[in-house]
Design an enzyme around this catalytic site. Structure first.
Site, PDB file in Angstrom:
ATOM      1  N   ASP A 145       0.389   0.018   4.183  1.00 44.58           N
ATOM      2  CA  ASP A 145      -0.679   0.939   4.514  1.00 44.58           C
ATOM      3  C   ASP A 145      -0.232   1.549   5.965  1.00 44.58           C
ATOM      4  OD1 ASP A 145      -4.122   0.580   4.186  1.00 44.58           O
ATOM      5  OD2 ASP A 145      -2.981   2.110   5.491  1.00 44.58           O
ATOM      6  N   ASP A 200      -2.276   7.417   2.519  1.00 43.09           N
ATOM      7  CA  ASP A 200      -1.477   6.574   3.351  1.00 43.09           C
ATOM      8  C   ASP A 200      -1.279   5.006   2.606  1.00 43.09           C
ATOM      9  OD1 ASP A 200      -4.057   6.131   3.641  1.00 43.09           O
ATOM     10  OD2 ASP A 200      -4.324   5.625   5.501  1.00 43.09           O
ATOM     11  N   GLU A 201      -1.498   4.885   1.761  1.00 44.35           N
ATOM     12  CA  GLU A 201      -1.752   3.660   1.180  1.00 44.35           C
ATOM     13  C   GLU A 201      -0.731   3.458  -0.156  1.00 44.35           C
ATOM     14  OE1 GLU A 201      -5.853   2.807   0.461  1.00 44.35           O
ATOM     15  OE2 GLU A 201      -5.056   0.869  -0.254  1.00 44.35           O
TER      16      GLU A 201
END
Lengths: 374, 403
Positions: free
Chosen positions: B10, B104-105
């Site tokens: 993350d 973003d993961e």
């Protein structure tokens, strides 16, 4: 009331009309056949309120009368009996029915014949006569294209237009259209009727395939078909059929002439690889080659076929729902067909390359909107 | 089932990190990315601001009050997705199977790699590579399933890493607050708190049937999570299930003409997107949020289509049915679901030749020169009424899951 009848002859007549009976009728009485004996004639009626079928046969009888007989039980019984004479004895007081065969007796309870809805009678309407095989062909050619969409009732039937030079059968669901015209049949009625799909489906399975004359009588609300000893009365659709003549494009400069069965086979194979919901295929025509392709991105399935054809016009790429095309090609029986095109976003008009005598057949399929820049 | 090894990564306060990369002067300063107007919310905030109690999804106005020194930036979705794609490329190059869960993961399935590399060592190297090549801080955790690795990452933050060896996942999550369970939001956690359940340990010890009685089916899901059970696989490819867009207004409104024109422009833009993806929809949903946050939706099934006139008509009909109270509206949204690949079928009677050609020409212009250049006049209204212009265009617009 009492009569004697051959089991297989009765079963044959009943099977011809039992299709009318709905699986879940509006009123329970419609789960029955209406039996009426007048002298030595048995008249059997089946109905679903919209459509009624009536058939007649000879029986041995001394006393007339009428009764409603539960359709399902009767047909099951007849199916399981070997051919033999059956005696029906009916008590009109209690509506009980007794069937005696060689092997034994079967009792069932019927219903009061007067409760059975009366079929409408047509008075002072118009009439048209045509051979059964031609009517059957007209139904076979058009019926598949009629819509099942109850929200658009105008398209759920076959439109029959009669003039003093020809009769025309038209069916469409907005995505495809069939126009079947006979120039050897005419009527001075100069009118048109819209016959519901169910009635025609029933006719299709009971019309003889020879040239027996079928008489069609009609007024604005009902139509009456009679042939041999069978009659069908159906309520007509009271809707405005779309203006199909103006929708059919006439100016189609591009022409694709092709062997129907080759085209059909290629489409069958490629459509296996098309998306299972939309069945979309692409046709690409350039010179004397037709390229058919399909893909299903979800499963990475892809198919491509090349066919030789006779194409005149500018190169073109057009998308179709393969199901619509397949139905059209399957229904047609000409060896060679011509697909008339004008633009990728306009209809494809399909004709047999050579029309049969006295008939004019046109089938139309709407394309899908391919984006040209993709 | 064999033992799995799942890595979760993350990017730390991703939008903030990107802004700092673009403008190093922002490093070390309190920074908030999000809508700057009255109605905006915080999309991302730097760790400096978190000390003041700022967190994402908080109204910007409140964040400003909590941390007046913070620098507000409205955000630039384009550059964020550019950086996100850079990270994706690195992970794609290195890993066997990965899932991009959001911008973003990431999840990576490392099952079986132990024999060759040592999963934790491999993951550490991957993390260093990402930081070195993109300059973005990233946190990660390795565990036996997606749930535990995700919770591990949030413990490792900021800019840290963590390994939860097999068998230790239960003790690892036990002391954490129930709030830390993914999917447990404000509502569920306050319900749990009121039941006296604060830590995952307590939640774990509740018999599942009581949780089911309290929360319905979700109760069992919750119990599984509390017991660190999660069998969901790492899915490299997400079927795009729906396409949706919504708008929150500057000021709540009852202006029907404005609302309708907004709906038309939303639908038009979404329908264009649908056609660009070569998809058709069979289900249209309209959503209304009133000023009291009461949210209503209504949907309608229709034959597969992507045609502007039909979709716009359907949306309008749904809105008319749905909006019966004369109440202030805060937000409206449109969603197309039941998607399938294909192009729209042309109808012989309903689509005139001119309409079909016009739609195709408009699509061509939008594709070539941008979607703002041409649109239906009724939908173009907000250009004329700047007062009611929109906020959060980039941030609020959501596509459920991307390829």
């Amino acid at each position: 009331m009492r009569f004697i009848i051959s089991s297989s002859a009765l079963l044959k007549q009943l099977s011809g009309i039992s299709g009318v009976i709905a699986s879940n009728p509006i009123v329970p009485i419609l789960e029955n056949f209406l039996f009426e004996v007048k002298e030595t004639t048995l008249i059997i009626t089946a109905s679903d309120m919209q459509t009624s079928m009536i058939t007649e046969m000879d029986v041995e009888s001394k006393k007339g009368g009428s009764i409603c007989v539960p359709a399902k039980i009767l047909i099951e019984t007849l199916k399981n009996l070997p051919e033999q004479p059956l005696t029906f004895t009916i008590d009109e007081e209690t509506y009980s029915i007794e069937i005696s065969s060689d092997r034994g007796k079967y009792k069932l309870s019927g219903e009061n014949a007067t409760d059975f809805p009366k079929a409408p009678v047509i008075k002072g309407g118009d009439a048209l006569e045509m051979p059964s095989d031609i009517l059957l062909r007209a139904i076979n050619m058009t019926l598949f294209a009629a819509s099942n969409d109850e929200l658009r009732p105008a398209m759920t039937g076959v439109f029959l237009n009669m003039t003093d030079t020809n009769v025309t059968f038209v069916a469409t669901d907005g995505h495809r259209l069939v126009r079947y015209r006979r120039v050897d049949i005419a009527s001075d009625a100069n009118t048109s009727i819209l016959i519901p799909k169910k009635a025609l489906t029933l006719l299709k399975s009971s019309l003889p395939s020879d040239n027996t004359l079928v008489k069609l009588e009609f007024n604005t609300s009902n139509a009456y078909f009679s042939f041999n000893n069978t009659k069908m009365i159906c309520r007509l659709l009271d809707e405005r059929f779309p203006d199909y003549e103006n929708a059919i494009p006439v100016n189609n400069p591009s022409k694709l002439a092709i062997d129907r069965s080759e085209f059909l086979n290629s489409l069958k194979i490629t459509s296996i690889y098309a998306n299972k919901t939309t069945h979309q295929v692409r046709l690409k025509m350039a010179g004397s080659e037709l390229q058919i392709s399909a893909e299903d991105i979800d499963f990475s399935n892809e198919a491509n076929e090349r066919l030789s054809c006779d194409f005149t016009g500018d190169d073109m790429e057009i998308g179709f729902n393969a199901k619509f095309l397949l139905e059209v090609l399957n229904t047609m029986d000409a060896r060679n067909i011509t697909v008339n095109l004008s633009a990728p976003n306009r209809a494809g008009v399909i004709n047999p390359s050579e029309q049969l005598k006295n008939e004019d057949l046109l089938m139309l399929v709407m394309p899908v909107m391919l984006n040209s820049y993709a | 089932m064999t033992q799995r090894t799942i890595l979760h990564m993350d990017l730390d306060s991703f939008f903030v990190s990107v802004e700092r990369l673009k403008n190093p002067a922002l490093i070390g300063k309190p920074l908030i990315i999000g809508g700057t107007s009255g109605r905006g919310v915080v999309a991302s905030c730097s760790y400096e601001t978190r000390k003041f109690g700022v967190h994402s999804a908080m109204p910007s106005r409140l964040a400003k009050r909590l941390c007046p020194e913070a620098i507000f930036i409205s955000g630039d979705m384009e550059s964020y997705s550019k950086y996100s794609n850079k990270v994706t490329e690195i992970i794609n190059d290195q890993s066997p199977t990965y899932e991009k869960a959001s911008v973003d993961e990431f999840y990576v399935d490392l099952t079986g790699m132990d024999r060759f590399f040592g999963c934790y060592k491999w993951a550490t190297e991957l993390r260093q590579k990402i930081t070195k090549e993109t300059g973005l801080p990233i946190s990660m955790a390795v565990a036996v399933n997606k749930l535990v690795s995700k919770m591990g990452t949030s413990e490792a933050k900021p800019n840290g890493q963590r390994e939860i060896p097999a068998g230790e996942e239960k003790p690892f999550i036990a002391p954490l607050s129930v709030k830390k369970i993914p999917m447990v939001g404000e509502k569920t956690s306050s319900q749990l708190f009121s039941m006296g359940v604060k830590t995952i340990r307590t939640l774990r010890e509740i018999p599942p049937k009581y949780l089911e009685a309290e929360f319905g089916k979700n109760g069992l899901v919750l119990w599984n999570k509390a017991n660190a059970i999660d069998n969901s696989p790492v899915e490299p490819y997400h079927e795009q299930k729906s396409l949706s867009t919504e708008r929150t207004f500057h000021e709540d409104t009852t202006d029907i003409v404005f609302l309708k024109s907004k709906l038309v422009s939303l639908t038009e833009a979404l329908a264009f997107e649908l056609r660009e993806l070569q998809k058709l929809t069979a289900c249209v949903t309209v959503k209304i949020r009133y000023s009291d946050f009461n949210t209503l939706t209504m949907q309608k099934h229709l034959p597969y289509t992507a045609s502007d006139p039909l979709l716009i008509q359907t949306v309008k009909d749904l809105f008319n049915k749905l909006y019966d109270k004369r109440m202030l509206i805060r937000m409206i949204g449109v969603r197309f679901s039941h998607l399938v690949n294909g192009s729209p079928q042309i109808n012989l009677f309903e689509d005139t030749q001119e309409m079909v050609s016009l739609c195709q020409a408009m699509d061509w212009i939008k594709n070539r020169h941008g979607t703002e250049l041409i649109q239906r006049a009724i939908g173009a209204k907000d250009i004329l009424t700047p007062k009611l212009s929109l906020i959060n265009y980039g941030l609020k617009r959501t596509i459920k899951s991307t390829y």
